[in-house]
Design a protein around this motif. Structure first.
Motif, PDB file in Angstrom:
ATOM      1  N   ALA A 151       0.817  -1.226   0.000  1.00 28.52           N
ATOM      2  CA  ALA A 151       0.000   0.000   0.000  1.00 28.52           C
ATOM      3  C   ALA A 151       0.848   1.272   0.000  1.00 28.52           C
ATOM      4  O   ALA A 151       0.667   2.142   0.859  1.00 28.52           O
ATOM      5  CB  ALA A 151      -0.941  -0.014   1.201  1.00 28.52           C
ATOM      6  N   PRO A 152       1.766   1.436  -0.953  1.00 25.92           N
ATOM      7  CA  PRO A 152       2.669   2.586  -0.917  1.00 25.92           C
ATOM      8  C   PRO A 152       1.968   3.933  -1.047  1.00 25.92           C
ATOM      9  O   PRO A 152       2.501   4.936  -0.585  1.00 25.92           O
ATOM     10  CB  PRO A 152       3.612   2.340  -2.098  1.00 25.92           C
ATOM     11  N   VAL A 153       0.784   3.964  -1.669  1.00 27.31           N
ATOM     12  CA  VAL A 153       0.087   5.242  -1.815  1.00 27.31           C
ATOM     13  C   VAL A 153      -0.663   5.637  -0.553  1.00 27.31           C
ATOM     14  O   VAL A 153      -1.218   6.744  -0.489  1.00 27.31           O
ATOM     15  CB  VAL A 153      -0.884   5.213  -3.020  1.00 27.31           C
ATOM     16  N   ARG A 154      -0.685   4.746   0.449  1.00 27.76           N
ATOM     17  CA  ARG A 154      -1.427   5.039   1.663  1.00 27.76           C
ATOM     18  C   ARG A 154      -0.540   5.055   2.903  1.00 27.76           C
ATOM     19  O   ARG A 154      -1.014   4.879   4.016  1.00 27.76           O
ATOM     20  CB  ARG A 154      -2.559   4.014   1.849  1.00 27.76           C
ATOM     21  N   ILE A 155       0.761   5.244   2.711  1.00 26.53           N
ATOM     22  CA  ILE A 155       1.656   5.292   3.863  1.00 26.53           C
ATOM     23  C   ILE A 155       2.122   6.721   4.095  1.00 26.53           C
ATOM     24  O   ILE A 155       2.085   7.564   3.191  1.00 26.53           O
ATOM     25  CB  ILE A 155       2.871   4.358   3.682  1.00 26.53           C
ATOM     26  N   SER A 156       2.562   6.995   5.304  1.00 22.67           N
ATOM     27  CA  SER A 156       3.005   8.337   5.665  1.00 22.67           C
ATOM     28  C   SER A 156       4.416   8.590   5.130  1.00 22.67           C
ATOM     29  O   SER A 156       5.116   7.670   4.701  1.00 22.67           O
ATOM     30  CB  SER A 156       3.008   8.492   7.187  1.00 22.67           C
ATOM     31  N   ASP A 157       4.825   9.837   5.184  1.00 21.70           N
ATOM     32  CA  ASP A 157       6.172  10.181   4.751  1.00 21.70           C
ATOM     33  C   ASP A 157       7.221   9.478   5.609  1.00 21.70           C
ATOM     34  O   ASP A 157       8.261   9.047   5.098  1.00 21.70           O
ATOM     35  CB  ASP A 157       6.385  11.696   4.813  1.00 21.70           C
ATOM     36  N   ASP A 158       6.956   9.342   6.907  1.00 19.76           N
ATOM     37  CA  ASP A 158       7.904   8.657   7.779  1.00 19.76           C
ATOM     38  C   ASP A 158       8.003   7.177   7.427  1.00 19.76           C
ATOM     39  O   ASP A 158       9.095   6.604   7.405  1.00 19.76           O
ATOM     40  CB  ASP A 158       7.487   8.813   9.246  1.00 19.76           C
ATOM     41  N   GLU A 159       6.867   6.571   7.151  1.00 18.56           N
ATOM     42  CA  GLU A 159       6.876   5.163   6.747  1.00 18.56           C
ATOM     43  C   GLU A 159       7.603   4.980   5.420  1.00 18.56           C
ATOM     44  O   GLU A 159       8.383   4.041   5.237  1.00 18.56           O
ATOM     45  CB  GLU A 159       5.443   4.645   6.624  1.00 18.56           C
ATOM     46  N   ARG A 160       7.377   5.913   4.508  1.00 18.18           N
ATOM     47  CA  ARG A 160       8.031   5.857   3.206  1.00 18.18           C
ATOM     48  C   ARG A 160       9.545   5.960   3.358  1.00 18.18           C
ATOM     49  O   ARG A 160      10.314   5.221   2.741  1.00 18.18           O
ATOM     50  CB  ARG A 160       7.498   6.986   2.319  1.00 18.18           C
ATOM     51  N   ALA A 161       9.971   6.882   4.200  1.00 15.39           N
ATOM     52  CA  ALA A 161      11.411   7.050   4.444  1.00 15.39           C
ATOM     53  C   ALA A 161      12.020   5.790   5.047  1.00 15.39           C
ATOM     54  O   ALA A 161      13.149   5.405   4.724  1.00 15.39           O
ATOM     55  CB  ALA A 161      11.653   8.253   5.348  1.00 15.39           C
ATOM     56  N   ALA A 162      11.253   5.128   5.915  1.00 14.01           N
ATOM     57  CA  ALA A 162      11.742   3.897   6.529  1.00 14.01           C
ATOM     58  C   ALA A 162      11.897   2.789   5.489  1.00 14.01           C
ATOM     59  O   ALA A 162      12.872   2.035   5.508  1.00 14.01           O
ATOM     60  CB  ALA A 162      10.793   3.459   7.640  1.00 14.01           C
TER      61      ALA A 162
END
Length: 293
Positions: free
Chosen positions: A214-225
């Motif tokens: 679900a990459p379009v539904r994750i936060s910026d912090d989750e994306r960075a992780a």
């Protein structure tokens, strides 16, 4: 592409990366079917930091969309003709393999494949499989006749024995729906035709997949992780855990397992649920979801 942040992985990322590492000198070969240029991806070596060796060399990128890569196999695959009256794909491939008869665009992709040490298939899960353009690349470049398989060259006796390969996949739905008890079934079973039927089939040692749900539904912090975790994975490809598939010697004359060895697959060739529980999934909070994505 307007509206897409190149620093954020999306479900529109389609493609694969051929990464070469020969001793101290890296010779990366990258082929992309991404809508976002690979030079903008947050990969190791792309940060612009002083002294950081590039992982992705812009001169070694084949962007399949930009080059108008044709995913359809036909006589355009070849500069030779084995039988002009009847087209049989594998016969033409075998003849081309024996007479250096592959079309220049296909031969160029083959050359990159043979130069690489690690193949990364980077794609969004699309109808539970590869996007068409990437599947077409497999169809045209993984040619039979002994070039990439055939003549007894398969599985642990395959042409690419000694090389590694990995799927890096973005998945529309969240992890629970792709679990053993999830509606879509375990992701290990879904990726089995690719990991086992394409990569291991041609001799690759298959690295456990890198999965982003679900990459379009994750936060910026989750994306960075996720990006930090992916960077670690790419830098550690040589020692990353692999999927243990049965060897040809484990099968009888009918290619049925003689016994039930400890393996990634069971006796019926079905991926064991939970075997791809990822150490390499980012340990992020799970959210309930029934979305397919």
């Amino acid at each position: 592409m307007p509206g897409i942040d190149p620093n954020k992985p999306t479900e529109k990322l389609e493609g694969f990366t051929l990464h070469c590492d020969k001793g101290q000198d890296r010779h990366p070969v990258t082929v992309s079917t991404s809508r976002v240029p690979l030079r903008n991806w947050p990969l190791p070596g792309n940060s612009g930091r002083s002294g950081e060796r590039p992982l992705v060399d812009p001169k070694a990128i084949s962007d399949l969309y930009a080059m108008g890569f044709n995913p359809v196999s036909d006589r355009s695959n070849f500069v030779t003709v084995h039988n002009s009256a009847y087209y049989r794909q594998q016969s033409e491939e075998a003849y081309a393999a024996a007479h250096d008869g592959f079309a220049p665009d296909i031969q160029a992709e083959m050359d990159k494949l043979f130069r690489c040490d690690v193949l990364i298939l980077q794609f969004p899960l699309w109808w539970f499989g590869l996007p068409a353009i990437l599947k077409g690349w497999i169809d045209r470049v993984f040619a039979s006749g002994g070039r990439t398989y055939g003549g007894g060259k398969w599985y642990d006796r395959g042409v690419f024995l000694g090389k590694r390969a990995m799927c890096s996949v973005t998945i529309g739905g969240e992890a629970p729906i792709y679990s053993e008890r999830g509606l879509n079934g375990p992701i290990s079973s879904i990726l089995f035709p690719i990991n086992h039927g394409m990569l291991y089939f041609t001799g690759f040692t298959v690295i456990e997949p890198f999965l982003v749900h679900a990459p379009v539904r994750i936060s910026d912090d989750e994306r960075a992780a996720y990006l930090a975790l992916y960077r670690e994975r790419v830098l550690g490809l040589a020692s990353a855990p692999t999927i243990a598939y049965s060897k040809l010697a484990d099968y009888d004359a009918h290619f049925v397992l003689k016994s039930r060895p400890r393996s990634q697959i069971d006796g019926d060739g079905i991926a064991v649920p939970g075997a791809l529980d990822s150490e390499f999934r980012c340990r992020l909070p799970r959210r309930e979801s029934t979305s397919h994505g």
